[in-house]
Design an enzyme around this catalytic site. Structure first.
Site, mmCIF file in Angstrom:
data_model
loop_
_atom_site.group_PDB
_atom_site.id
_atom_site.type_symbol
_atom_site.label_atom_id
_atom_site.label_comp_id
_atom_site.label_asym_id
_atom_site.label_seq_id
_atom_site.Cartn_x
_atom_site.Cartn_y
_atom_site.Cartn_z
ATOM 1 N N GLY A 263 0.809 -1.209 -0.061
ATOM 2 C CA GLY A 263 0.053 -0.116 -0.087
ATOM 3 C C GLY A 263 0.676 1.167 -0.133
ATOM 4 N N GLY A 265 1.081 5.285 1.802
ATOM 5 C CA GLY A 265 0.845 6.096 2.966
ATOM 6 C C GLY A 265 1.434 7.453 2.449
ATOM 7 N N VAL A 266 1.285 8.595 3.428
ATOM 8 C CA VAL A 266 1.606 9.990 3.502
ATOM 9 C C VAL A 266 3.004 9.718 3.129
ATOM 10 C CG1 VAL A 266 1.965 12.121 4.538
ATOM 11 C CG2 VAL A 266 -0.105 10.658 4.785
ATOM 12 N N PHE A 267 3.816 9.265 3.733
ATOM 13 C CA PHE A 267 5.206 9.271 3.653
ATOM 14 C C PHE A 267 6.167 8.158 2.625
ATOM 15 C CE2 PHE A 267 4.116 10.153 8.130
ATOM 16 C CZ PHE A 267 4.566 11.629 7.960
ATOM 17 N N SER A 268 5.226 7.280 2.265
ATOM 18 C CA SER A 268 6.022 5.997 1.573
ATOM 19 C C SER A 268 5.110 5.256 1.086
ATOM 20 C CB SER A 268 6.761 5.240 2.471
ATOM 21 O OG SER A 268 5.923 4.697 3.504
ATOM 22 N N ASN A 269 5.553 4.229 0.181
ATOM 23 C CA ASN A 269 4.849 3.012 -0.168
ATOM 24 C C ASN A 269 5.572 1.968 0.230
ATOM 25 O OD1 ASN A 269 6.741 3.535 -2.372
ATOM 26 N ND2 ASN A 269 5.442 3.611 -3.826
ATOM 27 N N VAL A 270 5.039 0.821 0.582
ATOM 28 C CA VAL A 270 5.402 -0.401 0.914
ATOM 29 C C VAL A 270 5.406 -1.730 0.013
ATOM 30 C CG1 VAL A 270 5.290 -2.123 3.178
ATOM 31 C CG2 VAL A 270 4.826 0.565 3.107
ATOM 32 N N LYS A 286 9.948 -0.537 3.083
ATOM 33 C CA LYS A 286 9.227 0.772 2.956
ATOM 34 C C LYS A 286 9.949 1.961 2.366
ATOM 35 C CE LYS A 286 7.010 4.271 6.457
ATOM 36 N NZ LYS A 286 6.888 4.387 7.697
ATOM 37 N N ASP A 384 0.994 8.829 17.083
ATOM 38 C CA ASP A 384 0.117 8.418 15.907
ATOM 39 C C ASP A 384 -0.198 6.951 16.103
ATOM 40 O OD1 ASP A 384 -1.433 9.162 13.534
ATOM 41 O OD2 ASP A 384 -0.020 8.679 12.442
#
Length: 576
Positions: A263, A265-270, A286, A384
């Site tokens: 998936g 996210g805001v900071f990265s993809n995995v 990541k 978070d």
């Protein structure tokens, strides 16, 4: 007196008149015949002259003890005198020994009396504590007061419980949730037709582990295609938003064979990959977005992960393990242990609108509090915590806290009203009050409620709405706390009345309602149990969970339950 005259009796000290033997006899006679009154009132100096002495009771006691101490060794070898078995000397020593024994016996008697008094009051205090615990069986304060195990013993006991749960529930996770579904379905039989459920606000989530990520974006990123290196795209590894363009089948860092996409996210993809240097061991990689802010955030996460892992070499505290890191095409890449899914996905798949079984929630609670314990040891705030940032293994028995992109050192906490995802944001953050480890405890409380019920505890549409929902549960925020908030004027007037901002349903215009008092209206226990006819053992645990949540959700962080208190709470310590 002229030379050669014999001095009158009493003007010459006794030691000048008597020989060695005579001196000892004289001392014994004086000791036996001397009046206590005379001893206390008169004392002679080295020349035999009487000198006045103060006769206060304290001074008399001091002289009596000094006299006994001085007499103790007279006539013995310690003064350099010859040993003599004279009978009168023996009598003197016997008299002294008898006096000393009497005094020691008196001291010992008084000491025993003091011990008896202390034990009596200690027993009374213990009885009162046990009584208060019996009257309030779910109170975290009373339960922690009556326990005395060391913090290390508590941690070991909780860790052992987690291991036992893992062994006993490898294949029971889904069955337990189905049993809960059946209980709820029985209560709904004959009731009104089911209302359409509220839209899932996480369906279009951009969370890094989202299961239903936008397929069009995946196709645009090339996911699902066999990887064939295109020379024309060598300089185009990054999209316009800084994300790495992942391709199934490519090799990262000459060892990680990418086989799946998790998936974005805001900071990265995995991505999921196999480590060819470790016999095909599965890992999660990541890949941080390639821009200055995200790279800086990634390096900070790397620093915190290393610190946490170094502080937990035996992997007992349930924070995600970082294997290593590397750079690929100017992207920072972090290699993690592989885990199955996050708790947001677990709730969607197994417990939508119903939640998980109380056994699973108890074990997850234990593991989350262990993670908080490690964070505090390392002086780190996660900032978070939510179901999306908690990963579980295949059997859903072990969890790991992940995604430390928002983490900070406890001393570096920046005052901002938008720290932490909104539904899990503590009230001190909203009003701009200085914060510490309590913000993570609040987030854990919100998460545990959601895990058991399948519903978000505080689904506020804004910070102002979040405060209103929290006060609906706990009552109006204390004025003392409000005054310390940098952003208090956004939510409270000069008299510290709450300014509730909402949109009028008719005019669709924003309106402000001044609320001087707010009484609790939300019943946490009713929301958690509902109409379920729970078995008695499960009902008891749900009531304990409710009590634990009351402690984690105190509006004033100074009154919020501590990590050690949470670990000793009956919900955590007592098995089902």
């Amino acid at each position: 007196m002229s030379a050669g005259e014999i001095p009158p009796p009493g003007s010459v000290p006794v030691w000048m008149e008597l020989g060695d033997h005579g001196k000892r006899v004289q001392r014994g006679a004086e000791r036996r015949s001397r009046s206590p009154l005379r001893r206390r009132s008169v004392e002679r100096d080295r020349f035999g002259r009487a000198r006045p002495r103060r006769s206060t009771s304290r001074e008399r006691d001091r002289r009596r003890r000094r006299s006994r101490d001085e007499d103790k060794f007279k006539g013995s070898l310690s003064e350099g005198m010859k040993a003599d078995q004279d009978s009168s000397s023996e009598e003197v020593m016997e008299d002294f020994d008898a006096e000393e024994e009497d005094e020691e016996a008196l001291i010992e008697q008084r000491r025993q009396q003091r011990l008896a008094i202390v034990q009596k009051y200690k027993a009374v205090n213990e009885d009162s504590n046990m009584g208060s615990m019996a009257s309030e069986p779910s109170s975290p304060q009373s339960s922690t007061r009556s326990r005395s195990p060391s913090p290390d013993d508590i941690l070991e006991r909780v860790a052992a419980d987690v291991k036992e749960y893992e062994r006993e529930n490898v294949n029971t996770f889904e069955a337990n949730i189905k049993a809960k579904h059946n209980l709820i379905a029985q209560e709904k039989e004959g009731a009104n037709p089911k209302k359409p459920s509220a839209p899932d606000m996480f369906t279009e989530s951009d969370d890094m582990f989202a299961a239903d990520f936008d397929s069009a974006r995946l196709r645009a990123a090339g996911i699902g295609k066999d990887f064939k290196e295109n020379p024309n795209l060598r300089d185009n590894w990054t999209d316009a938003e800084g994300y790495y363009r992942v391709n199934i089948g490519e090799i990262l860092d000459k060892r990680y064979d990418v086989y799946g996409y998790t998936g974005q996210g805001v900071f990265s993809n995995v991505v999921r990959a196999r480590d060819t240097a470790r016999a095909g061991q599965e890992v999660a990689v990541k890949i941080i977005r390639n821009n200055e802010l995200m790279q800086k955030t990634g390096l900070k996460e790397l620093e915190f992960l290393k610190k946490l892992n170094d502080a937990d070499p035996d992997d007992k505290f349930h924070c995600l393990r970082l294997f290593r890191h590397f750079y690929h095409k100017q992207h920072l890449c972090l290699v993690f242990e592989p885990l199955s899914m996050n708790l947001r996905e677990v709730l969607k798949k197994y417990g939508k609108d119903v939640g998980l079984h109380i056994k699973a929630v108890r074990s997850y609670s234990q593991q989350l509090f262990l993670a908080l314990k490690l964070l505090k040891r390392c002086n780190i705030l996660h900032a978070d915590i939510k179901p999306d940032n908690i990963l579980v293994n295949e059997s859903k028995t072990i969890l790991k806290l992940c995604d430390f992109g928002s983490a900070s050192h406890v001393a570096d906490n920046e005052i901002t009203p938008y720290l932490v995802s909104r539904f899990y944001r503590a009230p001190e953050i909203v009003i701009g009050k200085p914060y510490d480890y309590g913000i993570d405890m609040w987030s854990v409380g919100c998460t545990l409620y959601e895990l058991y019920t399948g519903k978000i505890l505080f689904p506020g549409s804004s910070n102002n709405h979040m405060l209103k929902l929290a006060m609906d549960l706990k009552g109006k925020m204390p004025n003392k706390m409000i005054r310390k908030g940098l952003f208090k004027d956004q939510h409270f007037d000069q008299n510290l009345n709450f300014l509730y901002i909402e949109v009028d349903k008719v005019t669709e215009r924003e309106k402000v309602t001044v609320m001087s008092t707010i009484n609790p209206t939300k019943d946490l226990l009713a929301d958690m149990i509902g109409g379920q006819r729970l078995p008695e053992d499960q009902r008891k645990k749900v009531m304990q969970l409710k009590d634990l949540l009351d402690g984690t959700l105190m509006l004033d962080p100074a009154k919020r339950i501590s990590i050690n208190q949470a670990l000793q709470h009956p919900f955590i310590q007592e098995k089902i």
